[in-house]
Design a protein around this motif. Structure first.
Motif, PDB file in Angstrom:
ATOM      1  N   THR A  19     -20.790   7.649   4.848  1.00  0.00           N
ATOM      2  CA  THR A  19     -20.389   7.896   6.239  1.00  0.00           C
ATOM      3  C   THR A  19     -21.468   7.399   7.200  1.00  0.00           C
ATOM      4  OG1 THR A  19     -19.073   9.805   5.585  1.00  0.00           O
ATOM      5  CG2 THR A  19     -19.757   9.708   7.893  1.00  0.00           C
ATOM      6  N   ALA A  20     -22.724   7.697   6.887  1.00  0.00           N
ATOM      7  CA  ALA A  20     -23.831   7.278   7.747  1.00  0.00           C
ATOM      8  C   ALA A  20     -23.917   5.749   7.819  1.00  0.00           C
ATOM      9  CB  ALA A  20     -25.148   7.853   7.231  1.00  0.00           C
ATOM     10  N   THR A  21     -23.713   5.093   6.698  1.00  0.00           N
ATOM     11  CA  THR A  21     -23.778   3.633   6.662  1.00  0.00           C
ATOM     12  C   THR A  21     -22.707   3.021   7.557  1.00  0.00           C
ATOM     13  OG1 THR A  21     -24.700   3.671   4.423  1.00  0.00           O
ATOM     14  CG2 THR A  21     -23.674   1.611   5.158  1.00  0.00           C
ATOM     15  N   GLN A  22     -21.520   3.543   7.470  1.00  0.00           N
ATOM     16  CA  GLN A  22     -20.425   3.026   8.299  1.00  0.00           C
ATOM     17  C   GLN A  22     -20.722   3.216   9.781  1.00  0.00           C
ATOM     18  OE1 GLN A  22     -16.892   5.017   6.944  1.00  0.00           O
ATOM     19  NE2 GLN A  22     -16.985   4.081   4.930  1.00  0.00           N
ATOM     20  N   HIS A  23     -21.151   4.418  10.150  1.00  0.00           N
ATOM     21  CA  HIS A  23     -21.401   4.692  11.563  1.00  0.00           C
ATOM     22  C   HIS A  23     -22.629   3.960  12.084  1.00  0.00           C
ATOM     23  CE1 HIS A  23     -18.308   7.670  12.562  1.00  0.00           C
ATOM     24  NE2 HIS A  23     -18.370   7.986  11.271  1.00  0.00           N
ATOM     25  N   TYR A  24     -23.690   3.906  11.270  1.00  0.00           N
ATOM     26  CA  TYR A  24     -24.901   3.222  11.711  1.00  0.00           C
ATOM     27  C   TYR A  24     -24.639   1.727  11.891  1.00  0.00           C
ATOM     28  CZ  TYR A  24     -29.930   2.313  12.134  1.00  0.00           C
ATOM     29  OH  TYR A  24     -31.180   1.949  12.595  1.00  0.00           O
ATOM     30  N   THR A  83     -23.983  19.063   6.065  1.00  0.00           N
ATOM     31  CA  THR A  83     -24.066  19.267   7.515  1.00  0.00           C
ATOM     32  C   THR A  83     -24.088  17.932   8.247  1.00  0.00           C
ATOM     33  OG1 THR A  83     -25.240  21.356   7.219  1.00  0.00           O
ATOM     34  CG2 THR A  83     -25.451  20.284   9.372  1.00  0.00           C
ATOM     35  N   TRP A  84     -24.902  17.010   7.764  1.00  0.00           N
ATOM     36  CA  TRP A  84     -25.018  15.704   8.416  1.00  0.00           C
ATOM     37  C   TRP A  84     -23.724  14.923   8.333  1.00  0.00           C
ATOM     38  CZ3 TRP A  84     -30.312  12.836   7.719  1.00  0.00           C
ATOM     39  CH2 TRP A  84     -31.331  13.614   8.290  1.00  0.00           C
ATOM     40  N   GLU A  85     -23.042  14.977   7.194  1.00  0.00           N
ATOM     41  CA  GLU A  85     -21.786  14.234   7.094  1.00  0.00           C
ATOM     42  C   GLU A  85     -20.781  14.759   8.114  1.00  0.00           C
ATOM     43  OE1 GLU A  85     -18.371  12.580   4.128  1.00  0.00           O
ATOM     44  OE2 GLU A  85     -19.518  14.284   3.429  1.00  0.00           O
ATOM     45  N   ALA A  86     -20.684  16.081   8.232  1.00  0.00           N
ATOM     46  CA  ALA A  86     -19.758  16.663   9.212  1.00  0.00           C
ATOM     47  C   ALA A  86     -20.163  16.262  10.634  1.00  0.00           C
ATOM     48  CB  ALA A  86     -19.729  18.180   9.066  1.00  0.00           C
ATOM     49  N   PHE A  87     -21.468  16.257  10.919  1.00  0.00           N
ATOM     50  CA  PHE A  87     -21.972  15.898  12.239  1.00  0.00           C
ATOM     51  C   PHE A  87     -21.670  14.436  12.566  1.00  0.00           C
ATOM     52  CE2 PHE A  87     -25.733  14.429  14.793  1.00  0.00           C
ATOM     53  CZ  PHE A  87     -25.419  15.082  15.971  1.00  0.00           C
ATOM     54  N   ILE A  88     -21.985  13.543  11.622  1.00  0.00           N
ATOM     55  CA  ILE A  88     -21.789  12.110  11.852  1.00  0.00           C
ATOM     56  C   ILE A  88     -20.312  11.758  11.945  1.00  0.00           C
ATOM     57  CG2 ILE A  88     -22.122   9.811  10.837  1.00  0.00           C
ATOM     58  CD1 ILE A  88     -24.701  10.967   9.535  1.00  0.00           C
ATOM     59  N   GLN A 111     -25.740   7.620  20.544  1.00  0.00           N
ATOM     60  CA  GLN A 111     -26.867   8.329  21.153  1.00  0.00           C
ATOM     61  C   GLN A 111     -27.302   9.513  20.297  1.00  0.00           C
ATOM     62  OE1 GLN A 111     -25.093   9.200  24.965  1.00  0.00           O
ATOM     63  NE2 GLN A 111     -26.323   7.615  25.958  1.00  0.00           N
ATOM     64  N   ASP A 112     -26.390  10.063  19.502  1.00  0.00           N
ATOM     65  CA  ASP A 112     -26.702  11.208  18.652  1.00  0.00           C
ATOM     66  C   ASP A 112     -27.497  10.817  17.413  1.00  0.00           C
ATOM     67  OD1 ASP A 112     -25.253  12.977  20.319  1.00  0.00           O
ATOM     68  OD2 ASP A 112     -23.386  12.399  19.316  1.00  0.00           O
ATOM     69  N   TRP A 113     -27.546   9.521  17.119  1.00  0.00           N
ATOM     70  CA  TRP A 113     -28.191   9.062  15.891  1.00  0.00           C
ATOM     71  C   TRP A 113     -29.636   9.519  15.805  1.00  0.00           C
ATOM     72  CZ3 TRP A 113     -25.792   7.518  11.766  1.00  0.00           C
ATOM     73  CH2 TRP A 113     -26.543   7.000  10.720  1.00  0.00           C
ATOM     74  N   ASP A 114     -30.355   9.464  16.915  1.00  0.00           N
ATOM     75  CA  ASP A 114     -31.775   9.829  16.919  1.00  0.00           C
ATOM     76  C   ASP A 114     -32.018  11.310  16.656  1.00  0.00           C
ATOM     77  OD1 ASP A 114     -32.631   7.237  17.338  1.00  0.00           O
ATOM     78  OD2 ASP A 114     -32.701   7.451  19.520  1.00  0.00           O
TER      79      ASP A 114
END
Length: 105
Positions: A23-28, A80-85, A93-96
């Protein structure tokens, strides 16, 4: 028949950190594009490089959490991070706000 049950059961166990890294890879990747950057600008050879760095971070933290007596902290952070992302309100802007260099305890 038992081998099929065993195979299906083994495939059902999803690692929350692998899911979060995906999920993080896709969004980043989307954020990098939005910012006019590419993976090399972010310090990775490509998308796979980021994914593997994310998985390595999770693996390393799981090793450290045993010594710290914090078993399960990394898995909880990944969930938690997966749900957040993956939240529809998440923006680049939330990435940081994700503390990639900190341990989750």
């Amino acid at each position: 028949m038992i081998w099929l049950f065993t195979l299906l059961n083994a495939c059902g166990d999803r690692d929350p950190c692998a899911a979060m890294c995906s999920t993080a890879t896709q969004h980043y990747g989307g954020c990098l594009s939005h910012w006019g950057l590419d993976w090399t600008d972010a310090g990775y050879e490509d998308e796979n490089g980021f994914f593997h760095a994310c998985e390595t971070r999770a693996w390393a933290n799981r090793q450290l959490e045993v010594d710290a007596g914090q078993q399960g902290a990394t898995t909880a952070e990944c969930e938690t991070w997966e749900a957040f992302i993956d939240d529809p309100d998440f923006s680049c802007q939330d990435w940081d706000s994700l503390e990639w260099n900190d341990v989750p305890w």
